[in-house]
Design an enzyme around this catalytic site. Structure first.
Site, PDB file in Angstrom:
ATOM      1  NE  ARG A  37      -6.127  13.644  -4.257  1.00  0.00           N
ATOM      2  CZ  ARG A  37      -6.141  12.957  -5.381  1.00  0.00           C
ATOM      3  NH1 ARG A  37      -5.479  11.806  -5.462  1.00  0.00           N
ATOM      4  NH2 ARG A  37      -6.797  13.391  -6.428  1.00  0.00           N
ATOM      5  CB  SER A 113       4.501  20.908   0.364  1.00  0.00           C
ATOM      6  OG  SER A 113       5.855  21.263   0.407  1.00  0.00           O
ATOM      7  N   PRO A 114       1.330  22.468  -0.836  1.00  0.00           N
ATOM      8  CG  PRO A 114       0.385  23.991  -2.309  1.00  0.00           C
ATOM      9  CD  PRO A 114       1.657  23.663  -1.594  1.00  0.00           C
ATOM     10  N   GLY A 115       0.352  20.225  -2.157  1.00  0.00           N
ATOM     11  CA  GLY A 115      -0.007  18.956  -2.761  1.00  0.00           C
ATOM     12  C   GLY A 115      -0.208  17.854  -1.737  1.00  0.00           C
ATOM     13  CD  GLU A 140      14.332  18.684  26.231  1.00  0.00           C
ATOM     14  OE1 GLU A 140      13.910  17.542  25.961  1.00  0.00           O
ATOM     15  OE2 GLU A 140      14.259  19.192  27.356  1.00  0.00           O
ATOM     16  CD  GLU A 142      15.563  25.762  18.175  1.00  0.00           C
ATOM     17  OE1 GLU A 142      15.070  26.151  17.118  1.00  0.00           O
ATOM     18  OE2 GLU A 142      15.159  26.134  19.291  1.00  0.00           O
TER      19      GLU A 142
END
Length: 185
Positions: A37, A113-115, A140, A142
């Protein structure tokens, strides 16, 4: 123990970044087989549905490199280590929009996105807004524009796919439902 649980039998960190860490985990499956995983670890985030006394939704427009496009979103940001989500929400609202609020309450939290990721976003409703700063106190790296739109205008932004992220669509649909039910406090 739930019969669907996968037991981690090995773990390797393959990336450590400013926002995320990435692991490859060896897992023992419920049927006794093994698999791999790829897991993204994220510190969590907040998002703020900020509504003015005139019932305008405060949004930010910003470039998102992962999508290579500009999106319109509710103010949001990453949790800092040891920071409570409500404190992060207040900080991000003020930094990104120049607004503070007298009322901030939690709406809901959800995994993005728990996958493959453990990012948990805490959504708050900010009301009784007070303009504190004419200028944003952005990071800075953003750059954002602030918009104030009606619910109908926000729904049009969704239709045009200018609003295209789950947290913002969730928040706007929450506001739409609350208005339709006459359940605004």
């Amino acid at each position: 123990m739930d019969h669907l649980v996968e037991k981690t039998i090995g773990q390797e960190k393959i990336f450590s970044g400013k926002v995320i860490d990435v692991y490859v985990e060896d897992v023992l499956l419920p049927n006794g087989q093994t698999s791999k995983r790829e897991i993204v670890k994220h510190p969590g985030a907040v998002a703020v549905l900020a509504v003015t006394d005139e019932e305008k939704i405060v949004l930010v427009r910003q470039y998102r490199k992962a999508l290579d496009r500009v999106l319109v979103e509710i103010p949001a940001g990453k949790l800092e280590k040891g920071e409570e989500p409500i404190a992060t929400a207040r900080r991000e609202l003020e930094e990104e929009t120049g607004y503070a609020c007298k009322v901030m309450r939690p709406l809901h939290s959800f995994y993005t996105s728990p996958g493959f990721a453990d990012e948990l976003v805490h959504v708050f409703l900010a009301e009784q807004l007070v303009k504190k700063n004419e200028e944003q106190a952005l990071d800075e790296d953003e750059f954002v524009d602030v918009l104030e739109v009606t619910l109908d205008e926000a729904l049009q932004l969704i239709e045009r796919k200018e609003i295209y992220d789950a947290k913002t669509i969730y928040a706007i649909q929450y506001w739409q439902l609350k208005k339709a039910l006459g359940d605004l406090k």
